[in-house]
Scaffold this motif. Structure first.
Motif, PDB file in Angstrom:
ATOM      1  N   ILE A   1      45.357  60.921  31.764  1.00 24.13           N
ATOM      2  CA  ILE A   1      44.029  60.433  32.137  1.00 24.13           C
ATOM      3  C   ILE A   1      43.166  61.563  32.682  1.00 24.13           C
ATOM      4  O   ILE A   1      41.986  61.676  32.350  1.00 24.13           O
ATOM      5  CB  ILE A   1      44.136  59.258  33.129  1.00 24.13           C
ATOM      6  CG1 ILE A   1      44.667  58.034  32.386  1.00 24.13           C
ATOM      7  CG2 ILE A   1      42.792  58.960  33.783  1.00 24.13           C
ATOM      8  CD1 ILE A   1      44.918  56.830  33.243  1.00 24.13           C
ATOM      9  N   SER A   2      43.752  62.442  33.478  1.00 26.05           N
ATOM     10  CA  SER A   2      43.009  63.588  34.002  1.00 26.05           C
ATOM     11  C   SER A   2      42.532  64.486  32.866  1.00 26.05           C
ATOM     12  O   SER A   2      41.379  64.948  32.863  1.00 26.05           O
ATOM     13  CB  SER A   2      43.899  64.376  34.959  1.00 26.05           C
ATOM     14  OG  SER A   2      43.232  65.519  35.414  1.00 26.05           O
ATOM     15  N   PHE A   3      43.386  64.714  31.889  1.00 24.90           N
ATOM     16  CA  PHE A   3      43.014  65.525  30.726  1.00 24.90           C
ATOM     17  C   PHE A   3      41.855  64.881  29.975  1.00 24.90           C
ATOM     18  O   PHE A   3      40.869  65.541  29.655  1.00 24.90           O
ATOM     19  CB  PHE A   3      44.228  65.692  29.808  1.00 24.90           C
ATOM     20  CG  PHE A   3      43.909  66.385  28.511  1.00 24.90           C
ATOM     21  CD1 PHE A   3      43.807  67.759  28.460  1.00 24.90           C
ATOM     22  CD2 PHE A   3      43.706  65.654  27.356  1.00 24.90           C
ATOM     23  CE1 PHE A   3      43.507  68.410  27.264  1.00 24.90           C
ATOM     24  CE2 PHE A   3      43.405  66.287  26.154  1.00 24.90           C
ATOM     25  CZ  PHE A   3      43.306  67.669  26.112  1.00 24.90           C
ATOM     26  N   VAL A   4      41.966  63.592  29.710  1.00 22.86           N
ATOM     27  CA  VAL A   4      40.928  62.877  28.964  1.00 22.86           C
ATOM     28  C   VAL A   4      39.607  62.906  29.724  1.00 22.86           C
ATOM     29  O   VAL A   4      38.553  63.204  29.152  1.00 22.86           O
ATOM     30  CB  VAL A   4      41.362  61.421  28.667  1.00 22.86           C
ATOM     31  CG1 VAL A   4      40.219  60.605  28.092  1.00 22.86           C
ATOM     32  CG2 VAL A   4      42.561  61.400  27.722  1.00 22.86           C
ATOM     33  N   GLU A   5      39.650  62.638  31.019  1.00 19.56           N
ATOM     34  CA  GLU A   5      38.428  62.639  31.823  1.00 19.56           C
ATOM     35  C   GLU A   5      37.764  64.007  31.834  1.00 19.56           C
ATOM     36  O   GLU A   5      36.540  64.114  31.701  1.00 19.56           O
ATOM     37  CB  GLU A   5      38.736  62.199  33.249  1.00 19.56           C
ATOM     38  CG  GLU A   5      39.038  60.724  33.370  1.00 19.56           C
ATOM     39  CD  GLU A   5      39.447  60.320  34.772  1.00 19.56           C
ATOM     40  OE1 GLU A   5      39.833  61.207  35.574  1.00 19.56           O
ATOM     41  OE2 GLU A   5      39.402  59.120  35.053  1.00 19.56           O
TER      42      GLU A   5
ATOM     43  N   GLN B   1      33.282  56.992  29.547  1.00 14.79           N
ATOM     44  CA  GLN B   1      34.492  57.664  30.041  1.00 14.79           C
ATOM     45  C   GLN B   1      35.489  56.655  30.596  1.00 14.79           C
ATOM     46  O   GLN B   1      36.681  56.723  30.314  1.00 14.79           O
ATOM     47  CB  GLN B   1      34.143  58.661  31.146  1.00 14.79           C
ATOM     48  CG  GLN B   1      33.505  59.922  30.680  1.00 14.79           C
ATOM     49  CD  GLN B   1      33.284  60.885  31.829  1.00 14.79           C
ATOM     50  OE1 GLN B   1      34.117  61.015  32.718  1.00 14.79           O
ATOM     51  NE2 GLN B   1      32.143  61.569  31.813  1.00 14.79           N
ATOM     52  N   MET B   2      34.989  55.723  31.377  1.00 14.68           N
ATOM     53  CA  MET B   2      35.853  54.718  31.982  1.00 14.68           C
ATOM     54  C   MET B   2      36.513  53.843  30.915  1.00 14.68           C
ATOM     55  O   MET B   2      37.689  53.503  31.015  1.00 14.68           O
ATOM     56  CB  MET B   2      35.064  53.879  32.988  1.00 14.68           C
ATOM     57  CG  MET B   2      34.638  54.673  34.196  1.00 14.68           C
ATOM     58  SD  MET B   2      33.554  53.767  35.313  1.00 14.68           S
ATOM     59  CE  MET B   2      34.631  52.493  35.899  1.00 14.68           C
ATOM     60  N   GLN B   3      35.762  53.494  29.891  1.00 12.62           N
ATOM     61  CA  GLN B   3      36.316  52.670  28.821  1.00 12.62           C
ATOM     62  C   GLN B   3      37.402  53.424  28.057  1.00 12.62           C
ATOM     63  O   GLN B   3      38.447  52.867  27.732  1.00 12.62           O
ATOM     64  CB  GLN B   3      35.210  52.215  27.872  1.00 12.62           C
ATOM     65  CG  GLN B   3      34.254  51.235  28.497  1.00 12.62           C
ATOM     66  CD  GLN B   3      33.039  50.956  27.621  1.00 12.62           C
ATOM     67  OE1 GLN B   3      32.700  51.728  26.741  1.00 12.62           O
ATOM     68  NE2 GLN B   3      32.372  49.840  27.892  1.00 12.62           N
ATOM     69  N   ILE B   4      37.156  54.688  27.780  1.00  7.30           N
ATOM     70  CA  ILE B   4      38.124  55.486  27.032  1.00  7.30           C
ATOM     71  C   ILE B   4      39.389  55.729  27.852  1.00  7.30           C
ATOM     72  O   ILE B   4      40.498  55.597  27.339  1.00  7.30           O
ATOM     73  CB  ILE B   4      37.490  56.813  26.569  1.00  7.30           C
ATOM     74  CG1 ILE B   4      36.425  56.528  25.508  1.00  7.30           C
ATOM     75  CG2 ILE B   4      38.545  57.768  26.024  1.00  7.30           C
ATOM     76  CD1 ILE B   4      35.596  57.730  25.116  1.00  7.30           C
ATOM     77  N   THR B   5      39.241  56.075  29.128  1.00  6.21           N
ATOM     78  CA  THR B   5      40.428  56.329  29.940  1.00  6.21           C
ATOM     79  C   THR B   5      41.228  55.048  30.138  1.00  6.21           C
ATOM     80  O   THR B   5      42.454  55.078  30.169  1.00  6.21           O
ATOM     81  CB  THR B   5      40.075  56.962  31.298  1.00  6.21           C
ATOM     82  OG1 THR B   5      39.114  56.162  31.978  1.00  6.21           O
ATOM     83  CG2 THR B   5      39.535  58.360  31.130  1.00  6.21           C
ATOM     84  N   SER B   6      40.546  53.932  30.244  1.00  2.00           N
ATOM     85  CA  SER B   6      41.243  52.650  30.359  1.00  2.00           C
ATOM     86  C   SER B   6      42.072  52.371  29.110  1.00  2.00           C
ATOM     87  O   SER B   6      43.238  51.980  29.195  1.00  2.00           O
ATOM     88  CB  SER B   6      40.238  51.527  30.588  1.00  2.00           C
ATOM     89  OG  SER B   6      40.868  50.279  30.604  1.00  2.00           O
ATOM     90  N   CYS B   7      41.496  52.606  27.951  1.00  2.00           N
ATOM     91  CA  CYS B   7      42.225  52.424  26.683  1.00  2.00           C
ATOM     92  C   CYS B   7      43.385  53.392  26.575  1.00  2.00           C
ATOM     93  O   CYS B   7      44.466  53.026  26.106  1.00  2.00           O
ATOM     94  CB  CYS B   7      41.295  52.626  25.498  1.00  2.00           C
ATOM     95  SG  CYS B   7      40.111  51.299  25.283  1.00  2.00           S
TER      96      CYS B   7
END
Length: 60
Positions: A17-21, A34-40
């Motif tokens: 999640i840290s990497f994705v964010e 960003q929140m939607q993608i990290t949640s997925c």
């Protein structure tokens, strides 16, 4: 394109999640997206891990 490789363990969830964010922030992605993608991302890791565990017990 950058990528991250790790085993699908819950212990690695924060790392992923840290990497994705970080990547999304660098691209200027809106916070809501960003929140939607990290949640997925988190759900997919958990789902994949569950499938691996089920397969392990079904195959033995």
């Amino acid at each position: 394109m950058k990528k991250i490789e790790c085993d699908a363990f819950l212990e690695n969830l924060d790392r992923v999640i840290s990497f994705v964010e970080t990547e999304l922030e660098e691209l200027g992605c809106p916070m809501k997206i960003q929140m939607q993608i990290t949640s997925c991302s988190g759900r997919n890791i958990c789902k994949y891990r569950t499938l691996r565990i089920r397969k392990k017990y079904i195959d033995t």
